[in-house]
Each structure stands twice: as C-alpha cells, then as structure tokens.
Write an enzyme that holds these catalytic residues in place. Sequence first.
Site, mmCIF file in Angstrom:
data_model
loop_
_atom_site.group_PDB
_atom_site.id
_atom_site.type_symbol
_atom_site.label_atom_id
_atom_site.label_comp_id
_atom_site.label_asym_id
_atom_site.label_seq_id
_atom_site.Cartn_x
_atom_site.Cartn_y
_atom_site.Cartn_z
ATOM 1 N N THR A 70 7.793 -32.000 -36.252
ATOM 2 C CA THR A 70 6.518 -32.705 -36.457
ATOM 3 C C THR A 70 5.445 -32.155 -35.514
ATOM 4 O O THR A 70 4.294 -31.965 -35.902
ATOM 5 C CB THR A 70 6.710 -34.213 -36.213
ATOM 6 O OG1 THR A 70 7.747 -34.681 -37.074
ATOM 7 C CG2 THR A 70 5.442 -34.989 -36.473
ATOM 8 N N HIS A 73 4.105 -29.022 -36.903
ATOM 9 C CA HIS A 73 3.078 -29.274 -37.931
ATOM 10 C C HIS A 73 1.729 -29.517 -37.252
ATOM 11 O O HIS A 73 0.687 -29.037 -37.709
ATOM 12 C CB HIS A 73 3.428 -30.503 -38.772
ATOM 13 C CG HIS A 73 4.534 -30.286 -39.766
ATOM 14 N ND1 HIS A 73 4.336 -29.649 -40.970
ATOM 15 C CD2 HIS A 73 5.845 -30.629 -39.737
ATOM 16 C CE1 HIS A 73 5.487 -29.617 -41.652
ATOM 17 N NE2 HIS A 73 6.424 -30.202 -40.913
HETATM 18 ZN ZN ZN Z 1 10.695 -35.777 -33.668
#
Ligand code: ZN
Length: 377
Positions: A70, A73
């Site tokens: 994440t 990203h």
């Molecule tokens: Zn994580």
Amino acid sequence: MSCSSASAAIRPADALPDEEEDPGTTMRALVKSADGPGLTLDTARPIPGGGKPVANDVLIRVTHAGICGTDRHIWEWDDWARGRVPVGIVTGHEFVGVVEKIGPAVTTVETGWRVSAEGHITSGHDYNSRTGNAHIARDMQIIGVDRDGCFADYIMMPESNVWRVHDSIPDRVAAVMDPLGNAVHTVMEAQVSAKSVLITGVGMIGLMAVTVARAAGAARIFVVDVNPKRLELAKRLGADEAFDGRQSTEEMIREIQRATRGEGADVLLEMSGAEAAIDAGFSALRNGGTAAMLGLSARPITLNLNKHVIFKGAKVLGINGRQMFQTWYQMEDLLLAGRVELDEIITHEMALEEYERAFGLMESGEALKIVLKIGGV
Ligand code: ZN
C-alpha cells in the site's frame, strides 16, 4: 465527521513557539508532501497532539515500522493513491513501539508497554462497528492512508486500537502484524481447511498466506507469480506447486485441474491485483469455489463476470484489513505456536533515513518485507 479524538490532535506547525529551541515538540516523519510520486522526510514535523494525549488517546514512540505494498502505491502515486490519500499526511500503517504517554481517560493501556495497533479507526457507532465488523465501518479511517501514520517517531492512537505485543514476539515480527493479519483474515474468511488453494501473487502478503494456509490445514497449495525467487520461497514455506506467471496460463489451469479431479481449486486467494492473474485465478477456480480478493489494482480492471462469477456460482469475498480483534488473537496464537514462518519474508531492516533506497528495493523486486528501524527522537 471526526472518527476519534486523535484525528483532531495534529497541531499546525505555527502553533509551536520555536522549533529550533524546542526539539521536544517535533519529530522525523515520512510525509506525502506533494501531489506526485515520492515521499519527503520532514525532520521538524510537530509531534501529534503536541505530545500530550487527550481523552482516550495514547502517544506511542514508534521503534519499528513495516513498508507495505500500500505504501508503494502511495510512493508511486498511482490512480488509487491519488484518489484516496490526502496530500500532507504522514505515511505508514504497520508498526511496533512503546507507549510514551496516555490520555487522562485511558484505563486499559499503560506507559512503557510494547504495543502494535489496529490501523483501522472508527468512531464505533455505525452498523458494522456495532455488529463485529468495525474494520469496514462506514467512517473507517486507515492510519497512513486517510490520516497520519507511523513512519514517524511518534503516532497517536485511540486506546481501543492498541494491541499489547507478547514478550516472546520479536520487534521485527511485531512490526508486521498488520499485513500478517491481512493474510490470516483472508485465509480464515476463505475457510481453506482440507481444501485446494490457489494463491495468485506471492509478494509479501501472498507468501504470508502460504505459511498461514499451511498452518490452517489447506490440503494443497498452488501459487503463481512472475518472480522466480518468490516462487522458490513459496515452495520452501509450504506451497506444493509453483507456476511461473510469465509462462502459459492454460498450462497452469490444466495442471491445477489435473491435481483436483478435473474440477479446479476450491479456493482462490487473490493477492496480486493484476488483471491477467485475476482472470487466470478465476479460470482455475472450480465451479462453486470461493475467491477471496485482497490485492489492490492500480486502476479499475475488467473481469468477465458471466464466466468467472455468475455461471461459475463463485462466492467472491472482498477482504479489507483484519477482523477486530479476532484476527489479532488468531495471529498471536499462530505466532506463539511457531506455526507461521516469517524469517525469510522479512528480507531487510533499514534506517528511516534510507527510505528512498528501501522503496527502490521494493520496486526492483529485490526486497519482500522491509522493516524500518525508527527508534526514538
Ligand atoms: Zn500494510
């Protein structure tokens, strides 16, 4: 609406009298400082709440923090990140640290405790919060995604999100309980016991899912990825067969069918977010099988619903976060029982200042899980 008293606790920098003369009010933090790729190390970020927790808030000195897909990203600033993450927040959501100060209303957490925390924060009043699914509450905010996170010397958390770490769980493992929880939640939701399981994408969480699925009694584990090193590691962690995603998808589907009476895998754990892998994964899933979807796509993708879901009678589960706090208890029990193997998955430990090299190692595929050693100010 405000989700907890901590959400309003960040004071603007101009509230501080003189940062130079008062180093006790500022900290280091990795900030999403601009509407574009990259992160900035701010060495004079105000400590959350001015270092003084109010009500049920807990100030935690972060010692170790894991870098997640994440975060990548957010680093790369893809469509998903741009559409969700507010510019200016401190990033990071996986950590372990030490409780530095507690608010006046805190009754269940003590200073000096070594803690991690559930990063999904809610006010606790909506339907899902009140029925055991607070991780998908309507007002749920994720630290390091929607509000200030843990790539910093300090983080403020509501008392109810704090998880005391068992003494026998080392810091490098405690720092990654958040993603391990994703893997545990995915595997438990999909109910893999005595079933054949295909895991598409064995990055860090996919590899954790291999070891967790093995611990949960999966009968056969198939994995597919485009990285041969990860496929090798998946086999060491308990995968029965590993397929190179750069080779023929048809061959992989035939192999899985051959190993499952021609039916296909009972369960698909989708950990890649990649359109081609999702298509191949559903193709290899048997009729009536269960697909648990965890991998985030960088942009909206096309899925053949008729073929893969409707006519297949597939059960599709969206997996977000961890069940609060059932997943945490399951994780702790699995770790204390020595049933999950994380040593080879945590490939690097680096200083906070090395963050640029760390993200480079993630992008090159050289690193799996990197733990940043943050320490104190
Ligand atoms: Zn994580």
